[in-house]
Design a protein around this motif. Structure first.
Motif, short mmCIF file in Angstrom:
data_model
loop_
_atom_site.label_atom_id
_atom_site.label_comp_id
_atom_site.label_asym_id
_atom_site.label_seq_id
_atom_site.Cartn_x
_atom_site.Cartn_y
_atom_site.Cartn_z
N MET A 193 0.81 -1.20 0.00
CA MET A 193 0.00 0.00 0.00
C MET A 193 0.86 1.27 0.00
O MET A 193 0.40 2.30 -0.46
CB MET A 193 -0.93 0.02 1.20
N ALA A 194 2.06 1.18 0.51
CA ALA A 194 2.91 2.37 0.59
C ALA A 194 3.20 2.95 -0.80
O ALA A 194 3.40 4.16 -0.92
CB ALA A 194 4.21 2.05 1.31
N HIS A 195 3.20 2.10 -1.82
CA HIS A 195 3.48 2.59 -3.16
C HIS A 195 2.36 3.49 -3.70
O HIS A 195 2.54 4.22 -4.65
CB HIS A 195 3.74 1.43 -4.12
N LEU A 196 1.20 3.46 -3.05
CA LEU A 196 0.08 4.31 -3.47
C LEU A 196 0.08 5.67 -2.77
O LEU A 196 -0.71 6.54 -3.11
CB LEU A 196 -1.25 3.60 -3.20
N LEU A 197 0.96 5.84 -1.79
CA LEU A 197 1.02 7.11 -1.06
C LEU A 197 1.44 8.22 -2.01
O LEU A 197 2.51 8.19 -2.61
CB LEU A 197 2.00 7.02 0.11
N GLY A 198 0.57 9.17 -2.19
CA GLY A 198 0.83 10.28 -3.11
C GLY A 198 0.35 10.03 -4.53
O GLY A 198 0.58 10.86 -5.40
N HIS A 199 -0.32 8.92 -4.76
CA HIS A 199 -0.84 8.59 -6.10
C HIS A 199 -1.99 9.55 -6.43
O HIS A 199 -2.91 9.74 -5.63
CB HIS A 199 -1.31 7.14 -6.12
N ALA A 200 -1.94 10.14 -7.60
CA ALA A 200 -2.94 11.15 -8.00
C ALA A 200 -4.36 10.60 -7.95
O ALA A 200 -5.27 11.28 -7.45
CB ALA A 200 -2.62 11.67 -9.39
N GLY A 201 -4.57 9.40 -8.45
CA GLY A 201 -5.92 8.82 -8.46
C GLY A 201 -6.47 8.59 -7.06
O GLY A 201 -7.64 8.84 -6.79
N CYS A 202 -5.61 8.12 -6.18
CA CYS A 202 -6.03 7.89 -4.79
C CYS A 202 -6.41 9.21 -4.12
O CYS A 202 -7.40 9.29 -3.39
CB CYS A 202 -4.92 7.22 -3.99
N MET A 203 -5.62 10.23 -4.37
CA MET A 203 -5.89 11.53 -3.75
C MET A 203 -7.17 12.15 -4.30
O MET A 203 -7.94 12.75 -3.55
CB MET A 203 -4.69 12.45 -3.93
N GLU A 204 -7.40 12.01 -5.61
CA GLU A 204 -8.65 12.53 -6.18
C GLU A 204 -9.85 11.82 -5.58
O GLU A 204 -10.87 12.45 -5.28
CB GLU A 204 -8.64 12.36 -7.70
N SER A 205 -9.73 10.52 -5.38
CA SER A 205 -10.81 9.75 -4.77
C SER A 205 -11.05 10.19 -3.34
O SER A 205 -12.21 10.34 -2.91
CB SER A 205 -10.46 8.26 -4.83
N LEU A 206 -9.98 10.41 -2.58
CA LEU A 206 -10.13 10.89 -1.21
C LEU A 206 -10.79 12.26 -1.16
O LEU A 206 -11.64 12.52 -0.31
CB LEU A 206 -8.76 10.99 -0.53
N GLN A 207 -10.39 13.14 -2.07
CA GLN A 207 -11.00 14.46 -2.11
C GLN A 207 -12.50 14.37 -2.42
O GLN A 207 -13.31 15.07 -1.81
CB GLN A 207 -10.29 15.36 -3.10
N ALA A 208 -12.87 13.49 -3.34
CA ALA A 208 -14.29 13.30 -3.66
C ALA A 208 -15.03 12.73 -2.45
O ALA A 208 -16.15 13.16 -2.15
CB ALA A 208 -14.44 12.37 -4.86
N ASP A 209 -14.41 11.80 -1.76
CA ASP A 209 -15.02 11.24 -0.55
C ASP A 209 -15.23 12.31 0.51
O ASP A 209 -16.26 12.35 1.18
CB ASP A 209 -14.16 10.11 0.03
N LEU A 210 -14.24 13.18 0.67
CA LEU A 210 -14.36 14.26 1.65
C LEU A 210 -15.48 15.23 1.28
O LEU A 210 -16.22 15.68 2.16
CB LEU A 210 -13.03 15.01 1.80
#
Length: 83
Positions: free
Chosen positions: A1-18
């Motif tokens: 999972m550490a390789h996803l830290l800072g991944h653009a897609g993950c961050m966009e998803s988190l922002q949408a969730d927020l």
């Protein structure tokens, strides 16, 4: 999972969730009233007074600064907890 830290897609998803969480909170608060409780992430502020739009603008994906992007990813995860 550490390789996803800072991944653009993950961050966009988190922002949408927020944004979704904030909309749900606003909906409930409009009917039941705001809950005045200290923020978990920012204990010097009341959770319902946080400017989530400004926080999402500040903590976003930055292609040329991977360290800040990873920090921002962690902050977004913490904001999910805070909400």
């Amino acid at each position: 999972m550490a390789h996803l830290l800072g991944h653009a897609g993950c961050m966009e998803s988190l922002q949408a969730d927020l944004r979704d969480l904030q909309a749900a909170i606003a909906d409930v608060s409009s009917r039941a009233g705001a809950v005045r409780f200290p923020s978990w992430k920012f204990p010097d502020k009341v959770s319902c007074d946080l400017d989530l739009v400004a926080l999402l603008e500040r903590y976003c994906y930055t292609e040329n600064d991977p360290e800040f992007t990873q920090h921002s990813h962690v902050v977004l995860l913490e904001l999910v907890i805070d909400r």
